[in-house]
Scaffold this motif. Structure first.
Motif, PDB file in Angstrom:
ATOM      1  N   UNK A   4      23.015  48.661 -95.467  1.00  0.00           N
ATOM      2  CA  UNK A   4      23.240  48.936 -94.051  1.00  0.00           C
ATOM      3  C   UNK A   4      23.238  50.428 -93.767  1.00  0.00           C
ATOM      4  N   UNK A   5      22.249  51.141 -94.329  1.00  0.00           N
ATOM      5  CA  UNK A   5      22.159  52.575 -94.064  1.00  0.00           C
ATOM      6  C   UNK A   5      21.578  52.844 -92.683  1.00  0.00           C
ATOM      7  N   UNK A   6      20.836  51.859 -92.154  1.00  0.00           N
ATOM      8  CA  UNK A   6      20.242  51.977 -90.827  1.00  0.00           C
ATOM      9  C   UNK A   6      20.589  50.755 -89.981  1.00  0.00           C
ATOM     10  N   UNK A  56      23.007  55.008 -89.589  1.00  0.00           N
ATOM     11  CA  UNK A  56      22.180  55.766 -88.657  1.00  0.00           C
ATOM     12  C   UNK A  56      21.299  54.794 -87.871  1.00  0.00           C
ATOM     13  N   UNK A  57      21.292  54.942 -86.557  1.00  0.00           N
ATOM     14  CA  UNK A  57      20.506  54.058 -85.698  1.00  0.00           C
ATOM     15  C   UNK A  57      19.051  54.524 -85.665  1.00  0.00           C
ATOM     16  N   UNK A  58      18.144  53.568 -85.740  1.00  0.00           N
ATOM     17  CA  UNK A  58      16.713  53.877 -85.686  1.00  0.00           C
ATOM     18  C   UNK A  58      16.069  53.240 -84.462  1.00  0.00           C
ATOM     19  N   UNK A  59      14.923  53.772 -84.099  1.00  0.00           N
ATOM     20  CA  UNK A  59      14.171  53.263 -82.964  1.00  0.00           C
ATOM     21  C   UNK A  59      12.678  53.291 -83.303  1.00  0.00           C
ATOM     22  N   UNK A  60      11.847  52.918 -82.337  1.00  0.00           N
ATOM     23  CA  UNK A  60      10.401  52.954 -82.571  1.00  0.00           C
ATOM     24  C   UNK A  60       9.942  54.407 -82.693  1.00  0.00           C
ATOM     25  N   UNK A  61       8.821  54.656 -83.340  1.00  0.00           N
ATOM     26  CA  UNK A  61       8.379  56.034 -83.573  1.00  0.00           C
ATOM     27  C   UNK A  61       7.745  56.653 -82.337  1.00  0.00           C
ATOM     28  N   UNK A  62       7.840  57.978 -82.242  1.00  0.00           N
ATOM     29  CA  UNK A  62       7.059  58.681 -81.221  1.00  0.00           C
ATOM     30  C   UNK A  62       5.665  58.970 -81.791  1.00  0.00           C
ATOM     31  N   UNK A  63       4.845  59.688 -81.038  1.00  0.00           N
ATOM     32  CA  UNK A  63       3.454  59.910 -81.460  1.00  0.00           C
ATOM     33  C   UNK A  63       3.350  60.740 -82.731  1.00  0.00           C
ATOM     34  N   UNK A  64       4.331  61.587 -82.998  1.00  0.00           N
ATOM     35  CA  UNK A  64       4.326  62.370 -84.238  1.00  0.00           C
ATOM     36  C   UNK A  64       4.618  61.481 -85.431  1.00  0.00           C
TER      37      UNK A  64
END
Length: 236
Positions: free
Chosen positions: A74-76, A149-157
């Motif tokens: 559960x690191x993310x 740490x919460x993650x989300x979808x990636x940006x263009x980079x």
């Protein structure tokens, strides 16, 4: 996901960034170049009256877990399903934190190999990753303090490198993320406050970020030196 990151600044820079009285806590931070899961990480929380800085173990261990090994899984926490997961729901409502960093690592597949990149702000400044934490006491009296740490979808980079990225909060939004507003008689934040929090869980503006290829020595958690963050591009 976010599985490694850096915090290479000094203790003084860290305290100044988060407006914390240096006399309120004993120094514990040293520059880190390859922070890994299950290690202790620097975190900022709000105690109801002021910001506090301390250390949490990276990998959330919920109070109902059979043992602490659950933290390694559960690191993310995916931003899209925070309220669906029992381990993350209540921390999202009540125990949010900032995880300071000045870079995070991700690996881009290149045929049969993977090229590590260190991703951060173009300015090189400290940024805050959105985190959740939990603290509880075991029957034997041991205090367990962990985070994710919460993650989300990636940006263009990030998209060509990996399909997830950590949620990076704008400095102006950090106070909102830490705010301990809750509904009377309920574990949940008020609906409007909760919606405001959800709106923060988005990719960081791509124009403010950069990705720098670094040496594969970062692949091993045994390495925690400046060599981990050194660019391998030909003009460096």
């Amino acid at each position: 996901m976010c599985g490694r990151f850096t915090l290479t600044v000094t203790w003084e820079e860290l305290m100044t960034r988060y407006l914390i009285d240096p006399e309120s806590v004993s120094p514990f931070h040293i520059p880190r170049y390859n922070i890994a899961p299950t290690q202790m990480v620097t975190a900022v929380i709000h105690d109801g009256s002021t910001n506090r800085i301390g250390q949490l173990q990276w990998g959330l261990v919920p109070s109902w877990a059979k043992d602490s090994s659950a933290g390694a899984k559960m690191i993310n926490a995916r931003s899209e399903t925070l309220e669906d997961k029992p381990a993350f729901r209540i921390p999202f409502y009540r125990k949010r934190c900032l995880i300071p960093a000045d870079g995070f690592y991700e690996w881009q597949k290149n045929g049969t190999s993977k090229q590590p990149f260190r991703i951060g702000l173009i300015s090189g400044e400290i940024f805050s990753m959105a985190g959740l934490y939990d603290t509880w006491i075991t029957p034997s009296g041991e205090k367990i303090s962990t985070c994710t740490i919460i993650t989300t979808e990636p940006n263009a980079l990030m998209a060509p490198i990996h399909n997830r990225m950590p949620v990076i909060l704008r400095p102006a939004d950090e106070a909102l993320w830490l705010e301990r507003q809750t509904s009377s008689g309920s574990h949940q934040s008020s609906s409007s406050h909760l919606q405001s929090l959800k709106e923060l869980l988005k990719p960081y503006p791509v124009e403010d970020m950069q990705a720098v290829p670094v040496s594969t020595i970062v692949n091993s958690v045994k390495h925690d030196t400046e060599d981990c963050i050194r660019s391998i591009t030909s003009n460096n």
